[in-house]
Design an enzyme around this catalytic site. Structure first.
Site, short mmCIF file in Angstrom:
data_model
loop_
_atom_site.label_atom_id
_atom_site.label_comp_id
_atom_site.label_asym_id
_atom_site.label_seq_id
_atom_site.Cartn_x
_atom_site.Cartn_y
_atom_site.Cartn_z
N ARG A 1 32.07 2.79 -3.82
CA ARG A 1 31.46 1.93 -4.85
C ARG A 1 32.37 0.73 -5.17
O ARG A 1 32.09 -0.39 -4.76
CB ARG A 1 31.16 2.77 -6.11
CG ARG A 1 30.26 2.10 -7.13
CD ARG A 1 30.93 1.03 -7.96
NE ARG A 1 32.07 1.53 -8.75
CZ ARG A 1 32.88 0.74 -9.42
NH1 ARG A 1 32.69 -0.57 -9.43
NH2 ARG A 1 33.91 1.23 -10.08
N ASP A 2 33.48 0.99 -5.83
CA ASP A 2 34.34 -0.13 -6.26
C ASP A 2 34.89 -0.85 -5.03
O ASP A 2 35.04 -2.07 -5.02
CB ASP A 2 35.49 0.41 -7.12
CG ASP A 2 36.13 -0.66 -8.01
OD1 ASP A 2 35.99 -1.85 -7.70
OD2 ASP A 2 36.76 -0.29 -9.02
N HIS B 1 42.50 3.95 -13.96
CA HIS B 1 41.79 3.26 -12.86
C HIS B 1 42.55 1.95 -12.66
O HIS B 1 42.36 0.99 -13.40
CB HIS B 1 40.35 3.04 -13.31
CG HIS B 1 39.48 2.22 -12.42
ND1 HIS B 1 38.42 2.75 -11.70
CD2 HIS B 1 39.47 0.89 -12.14
CE1 HIS B 1 37.81 1.78 -11.03
NE2 HIS B 1 38.42 0.65 -11.28
N ASN C 1 41.36 -1.12 -5.72
CA ASN C 1 42.07 -0.07 -6.45
C ASN C 1 43.26 0.35 -5.61
O ASN C 1 43.27 0.18 -4.40
CB ASN C 1 41.18 1.17 -6.61
CG ASN C 1 40.08 0.94 -7.59
OD1 ASN C 1 39.02 0.46 -7.22
ND2 ASN C 1 40.34 1.25 -8.83
N CYS D 1 36.55 -6.40 -7.86
CA CYS D 1 35.33 -6.52 -8.66
C CYS D 1 34.78 -7.93 -8.45
O CYS D 1 35.52 -8.90 -8.56
CB CYS D 1 35.64 -6.29 -10.14
SG CYS D 1 34.24 -6.62 -11.21
N HIS E 1 43.70 -1.21 -10.47
CA HIS E 1 43.65 -2.12 -9.32
C HIS E 1 45.09 -2.53 -9.03
O HIS E 1 45.94 -2.55 -9.93
CB HIS E 1 42.74 -3.31 -9.62
CG HIS E 1 41.29 -2.91 -9.58
ND1 HIS E 1 40.49 -3.14 -8.48
CD2 HIS E 1 40.51 -2.27 -10.47
CE1 HIS E 1 39.28 -2.66 -8.71
NE2 HIS E 1 39.25 -2.12 -9.92
P1 HMG Z 1 20.48 -9.03 -16.80
O1 HMG Z 1 20.03 -10.12 -15.88
O2 HMG Z 1 20.99 -9.41 -18.16
O3 HMG Z 1 19.36 -7.87 -16.95
O4 HMG Z 1 21.58 -8.18 -16.07
P2 HMG Z 1 17.88 -7.85 -17.41
O5 HMG Z 1 17.71 -6.53 -18.12
O6 HMG Z 1 17.51 -9.13 -18.11
O7 HMG Z 1 17.10 -7.76 -16.02
C1 HMG Z 1 17.05 -8.83 -15.10
C2 HMG Z 1 16.51 -8.34 -13.76
O8 HMG Z 1 17.36 -7.34 -13.21
C3 HMG Z 1 15.12 -7.69 -13.88
O9 HMG Z 1 14.48 -7.90 -12.63
C4 HMG Z 1 15.46 -6.22 -13.99
O10 HMG Z 1 14.41 -5.39 -13.57
C5 HMG Z 1 16.63 -6.12 -13.05
P3 HMG Z 1 13.42 -9.12 -12.41
O11 HMG Z 1 12.37 -8.90 -13.46
O12 HMG Z 1 14.21 -10.39 -12.62
O13 HMG Z 1 12.97 -8.93 -11.00
N1 HMG Z 1 17.52 -4.99 -13.40
C6 HMG Z 1 17.90 -4.02 -12.55
N2 HMG Z 1 17.61 -3.80 -11.26
C7 HMG Z 1 18.15 -2.69 -10.70
N3 HMG Z 1 18.95 -1.81 -11.36
C8 HMG Z 1 19.27 -2.02 -12.64
C9 HMG Z 1 18.73 -3.16 -13.29
N4 HMG Z 1 18.83 -3.64 -14.53
C10 HMG Z 1 18.08 -4.76 -14.59
N5 HMG Z 1 20.06 -1.17 -13.29
C11 HMG Z 1 22.73 -6.16 -15.62
C12 HMG Z 1 22.21 -7.07 -16.69
C13 HMG Z 1 23.66 -5.12 -16.29
C14 HMG Z 1 21.58 -5.44 -14.94
C15 HMG Z 1 23.52 -7.00 -14.60
O14 HMG Z 1 24.44 -7.78 -15.29
C16 HMG Z 1 24.22 -6.19 -13.56
O15 HMG Z 1 23.60 -5.49 -12.76
N6 HMG Z 1 25.56 -6.29 -13.48
C17 HMG Z 1 26.28 -5.57 -12.47
C18 HMG Z 1 27.69 -5.67 -12.73
C19 HMG Z 1 28.47 -4.86 -11.74
O16 HMG Z 1 27.96 -4.04 -10.98
N7 HMG Z 1 29.79 -5.11 -11.73
C20 HMG Z 1 30.67 -4.42 -10.89
C21 HMG Z 1 30.84 -3.01 -11.32
S1 HMG Z 1 31.85 -2.81 -12.77
C22 HMG Z 1 33.45 -2.73 -12.14
O17 HMG Z 1 33.67 -2.92 -10.98
C23 HMG Z 1 34.54 -2.35 -13.10
C24 HMG Z 1 35.03 -0.91 -12.91
O18 HMG Z 1 35.45 -0.67 -11.58
C25 HMG Z 1 36.20 -0.67 -13.85
C26 HMG Z 1 37.24 -1.79 -13.73
O19 HMG Z 1 37.89 -1.93 -12.69
O20 HMG Z 1 37.30 -2.54 -14.70
C27 HMG Z 1 33.94 0.11 -13.27
MG MG Z 2 37.33 -1.23 -10.78
#
Ligand code: HMG
Ligand code: MG
Length: 302
Positions: free
Chosen positions: A14-15, A206, A248, A239, A208
């Site tokens: 995933r990450d 966690h 990581n 990320c 990086h």
């Molecule tokens: P948004 O645009 O504000 O969401 O995004 P929305 O609710 O307004 O929806 C917009 C569109 O997205 C709609 O589709 C929804 O259906 C769709 P449309 O009508 O335009 O066709 N949608 C989805 N589709 C699939 N699955 C879903 C989903 N939700 C809405 N769950 C949202 C808000 C949170 C969805 C967006 O910002 C997002 O997906 N962000 C992803 C961020 C991400 O994955 N970042 C990387 C992971 S975090 C990380 O790496 C950190 C970590 O490792 C810890 C660290 O290191 O810090 C965990």
């Molecule tokens: Mg991370």
């Protein structure tokens, strides 16, 4: 104070892979999971149920979850930012969902397009629904040691988000150094703050490895008795919303450290190196793990 057994959660699928621009075939992701469990990993973060527009690499989440061959005793987790993500996770029979908040407002906006408070409000029904289904709820606190947009992040801000995540039903808290800027003293301070609220068994690190501090930060956490860490095979990743942040800390490097300290992980380092070499081959590069590179070089005939 050191623990005797340490659990590593491999977040590589995933990450690690989320940040790759080349589309990786689902079959290779499935094979990576198979190799990780064969190496003895008992917790694997497989994919994210996030918007495919935001993170295209994770768009095959359902396919990957359907393709993995589940092994008894292994927990398969997925990221879920909202109820839509939770529904995907439930249909895919994930064992655990990961909600992810930030200790920095700026990062929360960039990563999930809402404020910290809004994100907590969105996570509450996810946590409720997951617990009702018997799924574990893990929470990550991003930018706990620094933010790519706002810089300094105070331990108070971290403690506040930890408390809010526990209030909505998170059962495990991961302190995340998203951009790898933390150093051992600060990591200890932040972990001690978290430990005021979270039992030792449900707190993890966690890290990086952007600034090369991750192993030292793990050592500092171990000295507090913390015994769960997220790591990424071959040091994959980063990320997409933290530019320049590397992956990581490599699982291989952490296993080497832990075994050297006489701590148990249940992981077979050679098979883990094979898993890292496999996915690095798919990506057309050397593993970022120093331990992996050293062990692979030793395998070459002279
Ligand atoms: P948004 O645009 O504000 O969401 O995004 P929305 O609710 O307004 O929806 C917009 C569109 O997205 C709609 O589709 C929804 O259906 C769709 P449309 O009508 O335009 O066709 N949608 C989805 N589709 C699939 N699955 C879903 C989903 N939700 C809405 N769950 C949202 C808000 C949170 C969805 C967006 O910002 C997002 O997906 N962000 C992803 C961020 C991400 O994955 N970042 C990387 C992971 S975090 C990380 O790496 C950190 C970590 O490792 C810890 C660290 O290191 O810090 C965990
Ligand atoms: Mg991370």
């Amino acid at each position: 104070m050191f623990p005797t057994h340490v659990t590593l959660v491999d977040v590589g699928p995933r990450d690690g892979l989320q940040n790759e621009s080349q589309l990786i075939p689902s079959a290779d992701k499935i094979e990576l999971v198979r190799r990780l469990q064969a190496a003895g990993l008992t917790e694997i973060e497989v994919t994210s149920f996030v918007s495919p527009k935001w993170v295209p690499q994770m768009a095959d989440n359902a396919e990957v979850m359907a393709g993995i061959q589940r092994q008894a005793g292994v927990r398969y987790s997925v990221l879920t930012p909202n109820m839509k993500g939770f529904e995907g996770a439930l249909a895919a029979r994930a064992d655990e969902v990961v909600i992810f908040a930030a200790a920095s407002e700026a990062f929360s906006q960039r990563n999930i397009n809402c404020s910290i408070a809004e994100s907590i409000a969105r996570f509450r029904p996810v946590a409720d629904a997951a617990r009702a289904q018997g799924m574990k709820v893990r929470a990550a606190v991003s930018c706990a040691l620094g933010c790519p947009y706002q810089g300094e992040v105070s331990p108070d801000a971290v403690e506040d988000v930890v408390q809010r995540l526990l209030d909505i039903g998170a059962q495990h808290i991961g302190i995340a150094d998203t951009i790898g800027v933390g150093t051992a003293g600060r990591v200890k301070t932040v972990m001690e703050r978290a430990l005021r609220h979270v039992p030792l068994a449900e707190l993890s690190g966690h890290f990086h490895d952007t600034y090369g501090q991750a192993l030292t930060n793990i050592y500092a956490s171990l000295s507090l008795g913390i015994h769960t860490f997220d790591t990424s095979v071959a040091g994959l990743g980063g990320c997409p919303y933290a530019k320049g942040a590397t992956g990581n800390v490599a699982t291989e490097d952490v296993v080497y450290l832990l075994h050297g300290l006489g701590l148990h992980t249940g992981i077979d380092l050679d098979r883990l190196v094979d898993a890292g070499a496999f996915i690095s081959g798919v990506l057309g590069r050397q593993p970022a793990s120093r331990v992996s590179r050293a062990l692979l070089a030793k395998r070459q005939p002279h």
